[in-house]
Design a protein around this motif. Structure first.
Motif, PDB file in Angstrom:
ATOM      1  N   VAL A  26      56.169  18.164  42.492  1.00 28.34           N
ATOM      2  CA  VAL A  26      56.671  19.375  41.851  1.00 28.34           C
ATOM      3  C   VAL A  26      55.766  20.510  42.288  1.00 28.34           C
ATOM      4  CG1 VAL A  26      57.081  20.569  39.672  1.00 28.34           C
ATOM      5  CG2 VAL A  26      57.588  18.129  39.860  1.00 28.34           C
TER       6      VAL A  26
ATOM      7  N   CYS B  16      55.332  24.536  41.810  1.00 26.75           N
ATOM      8  CA  CYS B  16      55.771  25.688  41.029  1.00 26.75           C
ATOM      9  C   CYS B  16      55.131  26.969  41.556  1.00 26.75           C
ATOM     10  CB  CYS B  16      55.396  25.470  39.569  1.00 26.75           C
ATOM     11  SG  CYS B  16      55.969  26.777  38.486  1.00 26.75           S
TER      12      CYS B  16
ATOM     13  N   PRO C 203      55.969  30.650  40.695  1.00 32.26           N
ATOM     14  CA  PRO C 203      56.750  31.702  40.022  1.00 32.26           C
ATOM     15  C   PRO C 203      56.657  33.052  40.712  1.00 32.26           C
ATOM     16  CG  PRO C 203      54.820  31.092  38.726  1.00 32.26           C
ATOM     17  CD  PRO C 203      54.928  30.092  39.827  1.00 32.26           C
TER      18      PRO C 203
ATOM     19  N   LEU D  61      60.753  26.984  42.435  1.00 35.48           N
ATOM     20  CA  LEU D  61      60.316  25.701  41.898  1.00 35.48           C
ATOM     21  C   LEU D  61      60.943  24.623  42.772  1.00 35.48           C
ATOM     22  CD1 LEU D  61      59.066  23.853  39.667  1.00 35.48           C
ATOM     23  CD2 LEU D  61      61.270  24.004  38.498  1.00 35.48           C
TER      24      LEU D  61
ATOM     25  N   ALA E 154      63.060  29.879  40.186  1.00 34.88           N
ATOM     26  CA  ALA E 154      62.312  29.603  38.959  1.00 34.88           C
ATOM     27  C   ALA E 154      62.618  30.572  37.830  1.00 34.88           C
ATOM     28  CB  ALA E 154      60.813  29.608  39.260  1.00 34.88           C
TER      29      ALA E 154
ATOM     30  N   CYS F  38      67.368  27.572  35.226  1.00 32.62           N
ATOM     31  CA  CYS F  38      66.374  26.682  35.828  1.00 32.62           C
ATOM     32  C   CYS F  38      65.921  25.655  34.785  1.00 32.62           C
ATOM     33  CB  CYS F  38      65.173  27.472  36.339  1.00 32.62           C
ATOM     34  SG  CYS F  38      63.990  26.463  37.266  1.00 32.62           S
TER      35      CYS F  38
ATOM     36  N   HIS G  98      51.652  17.547  41.115  1.00 30.84           N
ATOM     37  CA  HIS G  98      52.162  18.786  40.515  1.00 30.84           C
ATOM     38  C   HIS G  98      51.249  19.932  40.932  1.00 30.84           C
ATOM     39  CE1 HIS G  98      53.630  20.974  36.608  1.00 30.84           C
ATOM     40  NE2 HIS G  98      53.834  21.676  37.704  1.00 30.84           N
TER      41      HIS G  98
ATOM     42  N   THR H 168      50.508  24.106  41.070  1.00 29.96           N
ATOM     43  CA  THR H 168      50.790  25.428  40.523  1.00 29.96           C
ATOM     44  C   THR H 168      49.663  26.361  40.952  1.00 29.96           C
ATOM     45  OG1 THR H 168      49.502  25.203  38.475  1.00 29.96           O
ATOM     46  CG2 THR H 168      51.752  24.312  38.434  1.00 29.96           C
TER      47      THR H 168
ATOM     48  N   CYS I 159      52.740  25.231  34.287  1.00 27.58           N
ATOM     49  CA  CYS I 159      53.471  26.339  34.902  1.00 27.58           C
ATOM     50  C   CYS I 159      54.753  26.544  34.117  1.00 27.58           C
ATOM     51  CB  CYS I 159      53.795  26.016  36.355  1.00 27.58           C
ATOM     52  SG  CYS I 159      54.768  27.295  37.154  1.00 27.58           S
TER      53      CYS I 159
ATOM     54  N   HIS J  78      57.222  28.188  35.050  1.00 30.41           N
ATOM     55  CA  HIS J  78      58.279  28.384  36.045  1.00 30.41           C
ATOM     56  C   HIS J  78      59.444  29.237  35.557  1.00 30.41           C
ATOM     57  CE1 HIS J  78      59.757  24.536  34.250  1.00 30.41           C
ATOM     58  NE2 HIS J  78      60.948  24.948  34.598  1.00 30.41           N
TER      59      HIS J  78
END
Length: 198
Positions: A27, A29, A31, A36, A104, A109, A136, A138, A182, A184
């Motif tokens: 994942v 993220c 923003p 995303l 995102a 979303c 993950h 971010t 996050c 997102h």
């Protein structure tokens, strides 16, 4: 399915059925870029071109327990509802990669959902020959969980399905997710709905 964590669970089960030895769930993220991305890559049996086309049909499934396979078509629809897209790459005998990209900040979303519970559940149900890595990313950093690392620490006598291990995995992932949390697009959507700019 409303949360990405539910797609993780559904698609990871496809990898198990495909006889994968390793699965990577990512994942990412971003923003600030209104993006995303969510991907699953396995080294399972893969698919030929004809099967690859069929698996995107909601009325096609290799399962015997239900008549339709909705995971991939629903994921595609969820991504496209935000103006994003979904791609599948697969090679017979090599593996499959599914990538979904969402805008995102879009109101449709999907949230990440209860990732910790999903990762814990996946770890408990893994076949002995299979491992998976969850990553993950971010702006706050990167969280990584790897069942192979956990197994090397526990040793062969302690399975991942052990209740105490499952609880520890859930708590560990919860802490990691909190560290790189996050929203997102949650903040942006709140601002848009309220008509207030920060």
């Amino acid at each position: 399915m409303k949360d990405l964590s539910l797609y993780m669970l559904d698609l990871a089960q496809n990898s198990v059925r495909a006889g994968a030895h390793h699965l990577v769930i990512e994942v990412d993220c971003q923003p600030e870029a209104d993006c995303l991305s969510f991907s699953l890559a396995d080294d399972g049996s893969g698919m030929d071109e004809a099967t690859l086309k069929r698996v995107q049909d909601p009325f096609y499934t290799t399962r015997t327990t239900r008549k339709v396979g909705l995971g991939l078509p629903l994921l595609r629809m969820a991504a496209e509802m935000t103006g994003g897209h979904m791609d599948i790459e697969s090679t017979l005998g090599v593996g499959t990669t599914v990538t979904a990209v969402f805008h995102a900040g879009h109101i449709d979303c999907p949230p990440l959902g209860d990732v910790a519970a999903t990762i814990s559940l996946l770890a408990q149900g893994l076949p002995e020959h299979m491992d998976f890595t969850y990553i993950h990313r971010t702006r706050q950093g990167e969280f990584r969980f790897d069942t192979a690392e956990i197994r090397s620490i526990l040793g062969p006598e302690v399975p991942l399905s052990e209740p105490e291990v499952a609880r520890w995995v859930k708590e560990y992932v919860e802490e990691g997710e909190t560290r790189v949390q996050c929203a997102h697009g949650e903040e942006k959507r709140t601002q848009d709905i309220g008509g207030v700019k920060s």
